[in-house]
Design a protein around this motif. Structure first.
Motif, PDB file in Angstrom:
ATOM      1  N   GLU A 614       0.829  -1.206   0.000  1.00 14.80           N
ATOM      2  CA  GLU A 614       0.000   0.000   0.000  1.00 14.80           C
ATOM      3  C   GLU A 614       0.864   1.256   0.000  1.00 14.80           C
ATOM      4  OE1 GLU A 614      -3.441   2.165   2.718  1.00 14.80           O
ATOM      5  OE2 GLU A 614      -3.146  -0.006   2.840  1.00 14.80           O
ATOM      6  N   PHE A 615       0.680   2.073  -1.043  1.00 17.49           N
ATOM      7  CA  PHE A 615       1.369   3.360  -1.149  1.00 17.49           C
ATOM      8  C   PHE A 615       0.386   4.492  -0.862  1.00 17.49           C
ATOM      9  CE2 PHE A 615       4.203   0.485  -3.232  1.00 17.49           C
ATOM     10  CZ  PHE A 615       5.469   0.990  -2.968  1.00 17.49           C
ATOM     11  N   ASN A 616       0.883   5.738  -0.902  1.00 16.58           N
ATOM     12  CA  ASN A 616       0.062   6.890  -0.516  1.00 16.58           C
ATOM     13  C   ASN A 616      -0.006   7.943  -1.618  1.00 16.58           C
ATOM     14  OD1 ASN A 616      -0.901   6.210   2.049  1.00 16.58           O
ATOM     15  ND2 ASN A 616       0.991   6.850   3.052  1.00 16.58           N
ATOM     16  N   TYR A 617      -1.061   8.783  -1.549  1.00 17.52           N
ATOM     17  CA  TYR A 617      -1.210   9.942  -2.430  1.00 17.52           C
ATOM     18  C   TYR A 617       0.015  10.839  -2.317  1.00 17.52           C
ATOM     19  CZ  TYR A 617      -6.213   8.787  -1.794  1.00 17.52           C
ATOM     20  OH  TYR A 617      -7.423   8.162  -1.715  1.00 17.52           O
ATOM     21  N   ASN A 618       0.381  11.486  -3.408  1.00 14.92           N
ATOM     22  CA  ASN A 618       1.419  12.535  -3.437  1.00 14.92           C
ATOM     23  C   ASN A 618       2.826  12.045  -3.129  1.00 14.92           C
ATOM     24  OD1 ASN A 618      -0.115  14.650  -4.269  1.00 14.92           O
ATOM     25  ND2 ASN A 618      -0.250  15.683  -2.288  1.00 14.92           N
ATOM     26  N   ALA A 619       2.957  10.860  -2.537  1.00 16.34           N
ATOM     27  CA  ALA A 619       4.257  10.399  -2.044  1.00 16.34           C
ATOM     28  C   ALA A 619       5.073   9.781  -3.163  1.00 16.34           C
ATOM     29  CB  ALA A 619       4.065   9.408  -0.905  1.00 16.34           C
ATOM     30  N   ALA A 620       5.577  10.638  -4.056  1.00 17.27           N
ATOM     31  CA  ALA A 620       6.409  10.171  -5.167  1.00 17.27           C
ATOM     32  C   ALA A 620       7.269  11.325  -5.652  1.00 17.27           C
ATOM     33  CB  ALA A 620       5.533   9.637  -6.304  1.00 17.27           C
ATOM     34  N   LEU A 621       8.514  11.022  -6.013  1.00 18.62           N
ATOM     35  CA  LEU A 621       9.427  12.071  -6.467  1.00 18.62           C
ATOM     36  C   LEU A 621      10.544  11.456  -7.289  1.00 18.62           C
ATOM     37  CD1 LEU A 621      10.315  15.115  -6.194  1.00 18.62           C
ATOM     38  CD2 LEU A 621      11.756  14.343  -4.283  1.00 18.62           C
ATOM     39  N   LYS A 622      10.890  12.122  -8.391  1.00 20.56           N
ATOM     40  CA  LYS A 622      12.085  11.752  -9.147  1.00 20.56           C
ATOM     41  C   LYS A 622      13.215  12.658  -8.692  1.00 20.56           C
ATOM     42  CE  LYS A 622      13.904  10.981 -13.797  1.00 20.56           C
ATOM     43  NZ  LYS A 622      13.604  10.975 -15.256  1.00 20.56           N
ATOM     44  N   LEU A 623      14.319  12.057  -8.246  1.00 19.28           N
ATOM     45  CA  LEU A 623      15.440  12.814  -7.722  1.00 19.28           C
ATOM     46  C   LEU A 623      16.342  13.307  -8.840  1.00 19.28           C
ATOM     47  CD1 LEU A 623      16.341  10.509  -4.687  1.00 19.28           C
ATOM     48  CD2 LEU A 623      14.777  12.464  -4.755  1.00 19.28           C
ATOM     49  N   ALA A 624      17.233  14.212  -8.509  1.00 18.91           N
ATOM     50  CA  ALA A 624      18.131  14.807  -9.500  1.00 18.91           C
ATOM     51  C   ALA A 624      19.027  13.769 -10.148  1.00 18.91           C
ATOM     52  CB  ALA A 624      18.969  15.908  -8.837  1.00 18.91           C
ATOM     53  N   ASN A 625      19.365  12.705  -9.426  1.00 19.34           N
ATOM     54  CA  ASN A 625      20.245  11.669  -9.972  1.00 19.34           C
ATOM     55  C   ASN A 625      19.499  10.600 -10.761  1.00 19.34           C
ATOM     56  OD1 ASN A 625      18.975  10.207  -7.982  1.00 19.34           O
ATOM     57  ND2 ASN A 625      20.794   9.941  -6.705  1.00 19.34           N
ATOM     58  N   GLY A 626      18.196  10.760 -10.951  1.00 24.62           N
ATOM     59  CA  GLY A 626      17.406   9.807 -11.721  1.00 24.62           C
ATOM     60  C   GLY A 626      16.746   8.731 -10.897  1.00 24.62           C
ATOM     61  N   GLN A 627      17.077   8.658  -9.617  1.00 22.37           N
ATOM     62  CA  GLN A 627      16.425   7.675  -8.759  1.00 22.37           C
ATOM     63  C   GLN A 627      14.981   8.091  -8.476  1.00 22.37           C
ATOM     64  OE1 GLN A 627      18.764   5.469  -5.684  1.00 22.37           O
ATOM     65  NE2 GLN A 627      20.095   7.279  -5.793  1.00 22.37           N
TER      66      GLN A 627
END
Length: 733
Positions: A614-627
């Motif tokens: 189970e994941f959550n709303y909004n909780a996602a990000l692409k980092l500067a290094n591509g991760q």
């Protein structure tokens, strides 16, 4: 009229996970997974790939999906002779089972057990074998059996009677505790006698050393020319060249010296099982030592009383414990690493319920949580600092429900909360400045926010929920102003390459006109949880219930991708694109990699190392290094998408495990090819009246069994179904 069934299986897709870690990965199976008893004593793998586990209460066959149990049945001579299993060994024809009351042999050919008698030394009368059978060694169909009180017994090929082997002085009733083979020679450890050698030619036992007489398990190490002896007083080693017995240096590192099992792994590590101290692992090349101990934390044994250690053909270690079931050390490690709150660390992630992320210019990652507040994480040093709401402190975080975070073009950290409005954080002092968002329509401040967004013109947008409006930040006046009171419950905001702002609410996608406010509304009839624009300027919507939606803005057409297309759920919480152009989707049922060109889906679950399904709303990000980083209800996962590569190592071809005709096992019918194991059957000839078949089959896998998918079809290529679990197929003609 006859029917010929040719049973053909194909494996659609298999996968397992690989990543490097210093932590020894341990998982446990026991009663709740189907094991007959949590006190396990012995483990082997047979020629078909099954894992056999002996316990205090029955024998178990495990295929990675389920257990099949075998027990003694009242007045059934073809059942297991005794339920208390002591030792196991395998041969091409079946499985040897040593018990407290003798030995049984499970014959693959007839799926039944046989029991055995023995010929006592210097006696003519054959006796029933009822001794505790502590060790079994099978070499080219010759069975060597170690017992308590009845000594050493040998069963030669094509015979049904064990022969008792005496000691040099004719003593026949003695206790053999250990056995091993080295370069064709069989070594025994006999209680109160010492280390001995079995002379095959003379069928006699010869003493090698009586330096220690209280021993147990034996293990030969050809590379060192020694035989290790595990005893209640530690580890000893006998040098086969010099004939000297000496204590092992490993004793200095053992937490408990009562040794119950020994294993030399394929990595040339010496695994030592102890009664009460868990497992010690010695690297024989550099003398480094590691431990697997009892505890309630992850990667620990359920019990420190270990009875046996076994290594399967894919290098997994199976650890049999008293009261703790079986622990598995798997070389197939998870694809994803999870970061969670450590309840024993003073500075850790403030809460496992992760709602939002942002990354600052220093590489620190800010993490908003659902009720726990805000954390700053330095991933290089793995250090955390946290900020929480304090009721009496106006400069503290406005609310502990941090739903969205944004580092803007001026390197300011904006924090949107549910129940506390929007704040700007002074990172130098750790203080928060509240920015009221007045809604003239409601005649009150909006305080329940959901989304912050900065467009390419460096304008800052905010969407409020619970009937709240959409806001735009006025840089000149340094305040948030309502943009359009008609745009309410905006949960998703993004901008395409043409500069158009797109927003989503509970039921529609909105093309925002920031000049004339002549917005265009596209009914979706599903709540929109995220809007993502990929590198080809395609607009992807994550919806609640409507799956992943591709919106063609020119043709104004929506295409839905759902569970029918292979997605794990119809609610898509977040969408991110990796550097290879794949879309990563977080859901309530795992994480998916979706190829937007081929539409191929790969699904990942908690068994791959995810923090949870189970994941959550909004909780996602692409980092500067591509991760990529995704948060859920039990922490978050940060990973390099290119490193998430599936491997087929450890997967077997599908095979039949059971066949029934009109609900009768095939071994009890005239259609069974006598002497042929069910696993080897590939064709059945039946009349029409018997054409009611139940077939169970499985592709054995112990690393990621839930990832194995199956297909089956009639000869001629007509597919009749697909299942995601071990399959039980019924055919009625």
């Amino acid at each position: 009229m006859r029917l010929v069934f040719v049973i053909i299986f194909f494996l659609l897709s298999v996968s397992c996970a690989v990543f490097a870690s210093d932590i020894i990965p341990v998982r446990n199976i026991g009663l709740s997974e189907g094991l007959s008893n949590n006190s396990s004593t012995s483990i082997i793998q047979d020629k078909f790939g099954y894992i056999w586990i002996g316990t205090f209460d029955g024998l178990n066959r495990y295929d990675g999906f389920e257990f099949k149990g075998f027990r003694n049945k009242w007045q059934d001579s073809t059942s297991l002779i005794n339920n208390h299993i002591v030792s196991l060994s395998g041969s091409d024809k079946g499985v040897w089972v040593g018990t407290l009351k003798g030995v049984s042999f499970f014959d693959y050919g007839n799926q039944k057990f046989q029991f055995f008698n023995y010929q006592p030394y210097n006696k003519k009368k054959i006796q029933k074998l009822e001794a505790r059978s502590s060790e079994i060694l099978v070499i080219r169909d010759t069975v060597y059996l170690c017992t308590d009180d009845k000594g050493f017994l040998v069963l030669k090929p094509n015979t049904k009677l064990f022969t008792q082997i005496p000691l040099d002085r004719g003593l026949s009733d003695y206790n053999v505790q250990g056995i091993c083979e080295y370069n064709g020679t069989i070594y025994l450890f006999i209680k109160n006698v010492g280390l001995c050698l079995f002379d095959k030619q003379k069928q006699r036992i010869r003493l090698l050393s009586n330096a220690i007489t209280e021993g147990g398990k034996l293990l030969s190490v050809p590379a060192q020319g020694v035989v290790f002896i595990g005893s209640q007083n530690g580890l000893f080693q006998y040098n086969l060249r010099s004939g000297k017995m000496e204590k092992s240096l490993c004793n200095n590192s053992l937490r408990v010296r009562n040794i119950t099992g020994l294993l030399l792994s394929k990595e040339e590590q010496l695994w030592i099982a102890t009664d009460g101290g868990g497992v010690a692992i010695f690297n024989l090349k550099d003398n480094q030592v590691n431990y697997i101990v009892e505890g309630n934390a992850a990667n620990q044994l359920k019990s420190g009383a270990v009875y046996a250690i076994f290594e399967d053909k894919n290098y997994r270690k199976w650890i049999a414990t008293l009261r703790g079931g079986v622990s598995i050390v798997d070389s197939q490690k998870p694809l994803f690493v999870s970061v969670r709150k450590d309840p024993f660390a003073a500075k850790s992630l403030v809460s496992n319920f992760v709602l939002s992320f942002c990354e600052d210019k220093t590489g620190d990652i800010w993490i908003g949580t659902d009720g726990g507040g805000l954390s700053k994480w330095n991933p290089v040093q793995n250090s955390f600092s946290s900020f929480v709401h304090e009721a009496q402190n106006r400069t503290s975080l406005g609310s502990n429900f941090v739903v969205s975070l944004l580092i803007d073009h001026k390197n300011r950290l904006w924090v949107a909360t549910f129940g506390g409005g929007i704040q700007l954080m002074d990172r130098a002092t750790g203080k928060f400045i509240n920015y009221p968002c007045y809604n003239p329509t409601l005649k009150e401040d909006d305080i329940n926010f959901w989304k912050l967004f900065q467009d390419r013109e460096n304008r800052l947008w905010a969407g409020a929920t619970r009937g709240g409006a959409m806001y735009l930040f006025n840089e000149a006046l340094n305040k948030w102003e309502i943009f359009d009171s008609r745009l309410t419950n905006i949960h998703a905001i993004n901008q395409d390459k043409d500069g158009r702002i797109w927003a989503g609410n509970y039921k529609e996608l909105i093309g925002v006109d920031n000049k004339t406010k002549q917005h265009v509304h596209f009914p979706i009839n599903y709540p929109i949880l995220c809007v993502y624009i990929d590198h080809k300027n395609r607009i992807w919507l994550g919806s609640e219930g409507g799956g992943l939606i591709l919106f063609n803005s020119q043709k104004q057409i929506f295409k839905h991708f759902t569970e029918l297309d292979g997605l794990p759920a119809n609610t898509i919480l977040n969408v991110l694109e990796d550097n290879s152009g794949n879309l990563w989707l977080s859901t309530y049922n795992g994480l998916s990699r979706f190829n937007p060109d081929t539409k191929v889906v790969e699904n990942f679950t908690v068994n791959d190392g995810l923090q949870s399904n189970e994941f959550n709303y909004n909780a996602a990000l692409k980092l500067a290094n591509g991760q990529l980083i995704f948060g859920g209800i039990n922490g978050f996962n940060m990973f390099n998408p290119k490193a998430v590569v599936r491997s087929s190592n450890g997967f077997e071809k599908p095979m039949i495990t059971a066949i029934s005709i009109n609900k009768v096992a095939i071994t009890q019918t005239s259609y069974w090819p006598k002497g042929l194991a069910v696993e080897n059957i590939n064709a059945i000839v039946l009349p029409f009246k018997e054409a009611n078949l139940d077939i169970s089959f499985v592709a054995i896998n112990f690393s990621a069994s839930e990832k194995v998918q199956y297909g089956y079809f009639w000869k001629g290529g007509i597919k009749i179904g697909i299942r995601l679990q071990p399959v039980h197929l019924r055919i009625i003609i």
